[in-house]
Design a protein around this motif. Structure first.
Motif, mmCIF file in Angstrom:
data_model
loop_
_atom_site.group_PDB
_atom_site.id
_atom_site.type_symbol
_atom_site.label_atom_id
_atom_site.label_comp_id
_atom_site.label_asym_id
_atom_site.label_seq_id
_atom_site.Cartn_x
_atom_site.Cartn_y
_atom_site.Cartn_z
ATOM 1 N N CYS A 83 -6.609 -13.238 8.070
ATOM 2 C CA CYS A 83 -5.570 -12.282 8.427
ATOM 3 C C CYS A 83 -5.673 -11.005 7.604
ATOM 4 N N THR A 84 -5.079 -9.968 8.148
ATOM 5 C CA THR A 84 -4.999 -8.667 7.493
ATOM 6 C C THR A 84 -3.524 -8.348 7.332
ATOM 7 N N LEU A 85 -3.138 -8.024 6.097
ATOM 8 C CA LEU A 85 -1.736 -7.785 5.788
ATOM 9 C C LEU A 85 -1.540 -6.408 5.173
ATOM 10 N N ALA A 86 -0.544 -5.707 5.660
ATOM 11 C CA ALA A 86 -0.080 -4.498 4.986
ATOM 12 C C ALA A 86 0.925 -4.969 3.941
ATOM 13 N N PHE A 87 1.120 -4.186 2.915
ATOM 14 C CA PHE A 87 2.094 -4.569 1.904
ATOM 15 C C PHE A 87 2.840 -3.337 1.414
ATOM 16 N N LEU A 88 4.100 -3.553 1.070
ATOM 17 C CA LEU A 88 4.955 -2.478 0.597
ATOM 18 C C LEU A 88 5.714 -2.932 -0.636
ATOM 19 N N ASP A 89 5.742 -2.083 -1.659
ATOM 20 C CA ASP A 89 6.653 -2.333 -2.766
ATOM 21 C C ASP A 89 7.978 -1.661 -2.414
ATOM 22 N N GLN A 90 8.958 -1.767 -3.272
ATOM 23 C CA GLN A 90 10.272 -1.231 -2.956
ATOM 24 C C GLN A 90 10.229 0.282 -2.732
ATOM 25 N N GLN A 91 9.479 0.995 -3.547
ATOM 26 C CA GLN A 91 9.390 2.450 -3.406
ATOM 27 C C GLN A 91 8.791 2.850 -2.050
ATOM 28 N N ARG A 92 7.705 2.193 -1.662
ATOM 29 C CA ARG A 92 7.078 2.506 -0.368
ATOM 30 C C ARG A 92 7.978 2.107 0.799
ATOM 31 N N PHE A 93 8.700 0.991 0.625
ATOM 32 C CA PHE A 93 9.646 0.581 1.663
ATOM 33 C C PHE A 93 10.723 1.650 1.856
ATOM 34 N N LEU A 94 11.291 2.140 0.752
ATOM 35 C CA LEU A 94 12.330 3.169 0.857
ATOM 36 C C LEU A 94 11.792 4.429 1.518
ATOM 37 N N PHE A 95 10.549 4.779 1.223
ATOM 38 C CA PHE A 95 9.941 5.941 1.875
ATOM 39 C C PHE A 95 9.810 5.703 3.374
ATOM 40 N N ALA A 96 9.346 4.511 3.761
ATOM 41 C CA ALA A 96 9.199 4.190 5.181
ATOM 42 C C ALA A 96 10.548 4.236 5.893
ATOM 43 N N VAL A 97 11.597 3.780 5.211
ATOM 44 C CA VAL A 97 12.939 3.797 5.795
ATOM 45 C C VAL A 97 13.433 5.231 5.960
ATOM 46 N N GLN A 98 13.141 6.091 4.999
ATOM 47 C CA GLN A 98 13.536 7.499 5.118
ATOM 48 C C GLN A 98 12.838 8.156 6.302
ATOM 49 N N GLU A 99 11.581 7.818 6.486
ATOM 50 C CA GLU A 99 10.807 8.405 7.580
ATOM 51 C C GLU A 99 11.216 7.837 8.939
ATOM 52 N N THR A 100 11.518 6.529 8.977
ATOM 53 C CA THR A 100 11.874 5.841 10.218
ATOM 54 C C THR A 100 12.976 4.828 9.918
ATOM 55 N N PRO A 101 14.246 5.261 9.962
ATOM 56 C CA PRO A 101 15.350 4.357 9.608
ATOM 57 C C PRO A 101 15.372 3.048 10.396
ATOM 58 N N MET A 102 14.903 3.051 11.631
ATOM 59 C CA MET A 102 14.897 1.816 12.426
ATOM 60 C C MET A 102 13.995 0.748 11.815
ATOM 61 N N PHE A 103 13.053 1.157 10.987
ATOM 62 C CA PHE A 103 12.169 0.197 10.322
ATOM 63 C C PHE A 103 12.997 -0.774 9.481
ATOM 64 N N ALA A 104 14.016 -0.271 8.779
ATOM 65 C CA ALA A 104 14.870 -1.133 7.960
ATOM 66 C C ALA A 104 15.589 -2.166 8.824
ATOM 67 N N LEU A 105 16.057 -1.744 9.992
ATOM 68 C CA LEU A 105 16.724 -2.691 10.886
ATOM 69 C C LEU A 105 15.762 -3.757 11.382
ATOM 70 N N ASN A 106 14.528 -3.379 11.643
ATOM 71 C CA ASN A 106 13.528 -4.350 12.082
ATOM 72 C C ASN A 106 13.261 -5.382 10.987
ATOM 73 N N VAL A 107 13.155 -4.931 9.751
ATOM 74 C CA VAL A 107 12.923 -5.846 8.624
ATOM 75 C C VAL A 107 14.124 -6.775 8.450
ATOM 76 N N MET A 108 15.332 -6.222 8.519
ATOM 77 C CA MET A 108 16.528 -7.058 8.372
ATOM 78 C C MET A 108 16.644 -8.071 9.507
ATOM 79 N N LYS A 109 16.305 -7.656 10.716
ATOM 80 C CA LYS A 109 16.345 -8.565 11.866
ATOM 81 C C LYS A 109 15.367 -9.717 11.671
#
Length: 122
Positions: A83-109
């Protein structure tokens, strides 16, 4: 909700993906929780106390507890297939959420659905 292709696109924009061979340990219960992962390709077994409780595949995320302050892993993740996995630390996650807020909802779901499935399997 984000379409799976959009989720993969966001994950691919982050750090260099990691590859794991079938049966390779990604992390074990008790390991420090530094990253969340998103599956770009392949399948991952999730186990608790040595028992496989779920198999997840492409576009699924796991290890998300690190984003809300969980310091140690509460389950193990082992590559079921190559398998191939992307990975995010908290800082990168927050950046991704700022760029695409729906990403946070997808992760929470995803996180919520996993907890529900685990609760119903007990």
């Amino acid at each position: 909700m984000l379409e799976p292709a959009n989720t993969v696109s966001i994950l691919q924009q982050q750090a260099e993906p990691k590859t794991f061979s079938a049966d390779q340990v990604i992390f074990q219960e008790g390991d420090p929780a530094n990253y969340m992962y998103g599956i770009l390709d392949g399948e991952v077994n999730i186990s608790v106390n040595g028992k496989i409780v779920e198999t997840i595949g492409k576009v699924e995320v796991f290890g998300t507890g690190t984003l809300i302050g969980v310091s140690d892993r509460t389950y193990s993740a082992i590559a079921k297939t190559d398998c191939t996995l992307a990975f995010l630390d908290q800082q990168r996650f927050l950046f991704a959420v700022q760029e695409t807020p729906m990403f946070a909802l997808n992760v929470m779901k995803s996180y919520s659905e996993r907890i529900d499935r685990l609760a119903h399997s007990l």
